[in-house]
Design an enzyme around this catalytic site. Sequence first.
Site, PDB file in Angstrom:
ATOM      1  N   HIS A  81       0.875  -1.174   0.000  1.00 18.59           N
ATOM      2  CA  HIS A  81       0.000   0.000   0.000  1.00 18.59           C
ATOM      3  C   HIS A  81       0.915   1.228   0.000  1.00 18.59           C
ATOM      4  CE1 HIS A  81      -2.823   2.957   1.703  1.00 18.59           C
ATOM      5  NE2 HIS A  81      -3.802   2.121   1.459  1.00 18.59           N
TER       6      HIS A  81
ATOM      7  N   GLN B 123      -4.653  -5.118   6.991  1.00 19.87           N
ATOM      8  CA  GLN B 123      -5.590  -6.058   6.370  1.00 19.87           C
ATOM      9  C   GLN B 123      -5.631  -7.401   7.083  1.00 19.87           C
ATOM     10  OE1 GLN B 123      -7.781  -5.238   4.193  1.00 19.87           O
ATOM     11  NE2 GLN B 123      -6.980  -3.219   3.699  1.00 19.87           N
TER      12      GLN B 123
ATOM     13  N   CYS C  76      -4.757   2.300  -3.647  1.00 20.76           N
ATOM     14  CA  CYS C  76      -3.494   2.821  -3.106  1.00 20.76           C
ATOM     15  C   CYS C  76      -2.348   1.847  -3.322  1.00 20.76           C
ATOM     16  CB  CYS C  76      -3.618   3.194  -1.631  1.00 20.76           C
ATOM     17  SG  CYS C  76      -4.851   4.456  -1.321  1.00 20.76           S
TER      18      CYS C  76
ATOM     19  N   LYS D 134     -10.754  -0.213  10.271  1.00 22.91           N
ATOM     20  CA  LYS D 134     -10.914  -1.459   9.512  1.00 22.91           C
ATOM     21  C   LYS D 134     -11.261  -2.623  10.438  1.00 22.91           C
ATOM     22  CE  LYS D 134      -7.981  -0.617   5.463  1.00 22.91           C
ATOM     23  NZ  LYS D 134      -7.642   0.795   5.492  1.00 22.91           N
TER      24      LYS D 134
ATOM     25  N   ASP E 211       2.926  -3.982   8.329  1.00 28.27           N
ATOM     26  CA  ASP E 211       1.657  -3.285   8.092  1.00 28.27           C
ATOM     27  C   ASP E 211       0.551  -4.335   8.224  1.00 28.27           C
ATOM     28  OD1 ASP E 211      -0.641  -2.188   7.066  1.00 28.27           O
ATOM     29  OD2 ASP E 211       0.258  -1.481   5.191  1.00 28.27           O
TER      30      ASP E 211
END
Lengths: 443, 155
Positions: A152, A232, A395, A255, A229
Amino acid sequence: MTLSPAPYAGGVTEAAPFSSAELEHIRAQFPILRRDLHGHPLVYLDSAATAQKPSRVIEAEATFYWEANAAVHRGAHTLAGEATELYEDARGTVARFLAVNDDEVIFTSNATEGLNLIAYAIGNASLGRGGAAAAPYALREGDEIVVTELEHHANLIPWQELAARTGATLRYIPVDDSGAIDVDAATGVIGARTRILAVSHVSNVTGAHSPLETLVPLARAAGALVVLDACQSAPHLPLRPRELDVDVAVFSGHKLYGPTGIGVLYGRAELLNALPPFLTGGSMITTVTMEGAEYLPAPQRFEPGTPRIAQAIGLAEAIRFVDELGFDRIAATEHQLGARLLAGLAELPGIRVLGAGIDAPRVALASVVVDGVHAHDAGQVLDNVGIAARVGHHCAQPLHRRLGATASLRISAGVHTTADEIDQAVAAIAGVRHFFGLTGENA
Amino acid sequence: MSGLEQLYQQIIMDHSKSPHGYGLTEGDVTSHQRNPVCGDEVTLALRWSADGTRVEEVAWEGSGCSISQASASLFATLAAEDADAGNAWTPDDLQAFIDEFREALRSRGQIPLDEERFGDAAALSGVSKFVARVKCAMLAWVAAEDLLTRRAAEA
């Protein structure tokens, strides 16, 4: 089409998927799902962009403002004490969620800020700030920062900028033609010069799990810091930074069924207490003179100013919500949904699913390119029947460019997603090419 | 007509499949516009009369969704039709078209495009109800406006 037997959401789970009665109960907790769109019930399949919020999260945030609002970590009145306790309880909830210590949890405004925080703190160390303690983390010319080609933009651009500021070199592990991280190539990219490896846990475009079991040991052997990261993955699989052996992990609250405006940065205590701050100001200092300041240890060192109190409290409630549902059961349910989605898409002519094959571990997410139809137009057809899906490059321009697509249409499930909704999305995607006058396999 | 059919009228579908005015040549002064959300791109040129007072042709290249590409094609068609009828646009004419187009597209369906003035491009009126798509339809027109602004600054 049989369901994929591949490990899902961190491993094969023995847990049962939610029953339809349980799913109804979950859905009833999301007020927005009662909405209609263009005469159709809302089918929300954009949880990877932002999750919807259960009532209890909305109420937790509102209740704080109704009953306990005050500035935290300052003032001696009763309300200030209560607000501080609620805010620190929220930190504790996040810490238990991650199985880390409270003082290793920094609240940020979102994951992007978390990634910038760590990049800037290292940048400041590279300028000599933070003294001898920070010196081991300083970057200089010849040092390398490694990312992957599927990141991303939020886990790419801060590192591009850090490299530019310090003279370090940014390198990347490429993806193969399917969009999967090329594990073989990683050994040629991560090496003695690598000082930082920044990688996503789960791709926001392909939904694939990153091969951390290969990448992290390579980075460790090189003595590099590992920054994860986890935006997700946090809503879908148990996130255990220590088990994953990463130094830093970031995710966003919104999220994870929490409010916007709140994110989390986990950092190993020794690292956080060695690095100089990123943003500076009140609430993060011990002594201030007209010439300089001394800083508190983490987490206060990285939380200057009035923090996001209500949002942190809302996030803690969201974490209790998913924790009560149980990640094993969330994973079992999403495994079925993901397999159903991929199997349905595989049947459709003129539809390309980005990412590795149907058996590769991934969350219940798929990005598709419809032959001859721009993603924006495809998404419009879904919107017309009440299906909210994401269109664009998500993104991740470099990944799309690598896969020869300018944009894609992304379907992503949440805990409230039903099999019927997945079927509706597949049926709507099946109708896209017909609507635009394209039919047959090679039209 | 369903909402979707209002948006994707046959004229728009036809123009997105067989665009008019497509193709730039060496020496064209162009404006490149893109919609960073979805990657739509339009590069557009205004071809002026020898005395530099009138737009004889609009030429463009691009890629992206059918709305962005059809809008560029319809814009080029409108310019060509007016030029063929002896009404090639002055800079003020062009600015007036851009202003009217923007006003209609931002009106959320309240102000339709005047068919007398806009011809087939009036089919883009339907886009104004789809707020997320207005930017797609505006791309070519914003490119033309950018060229006008730059031209005025150089004069």
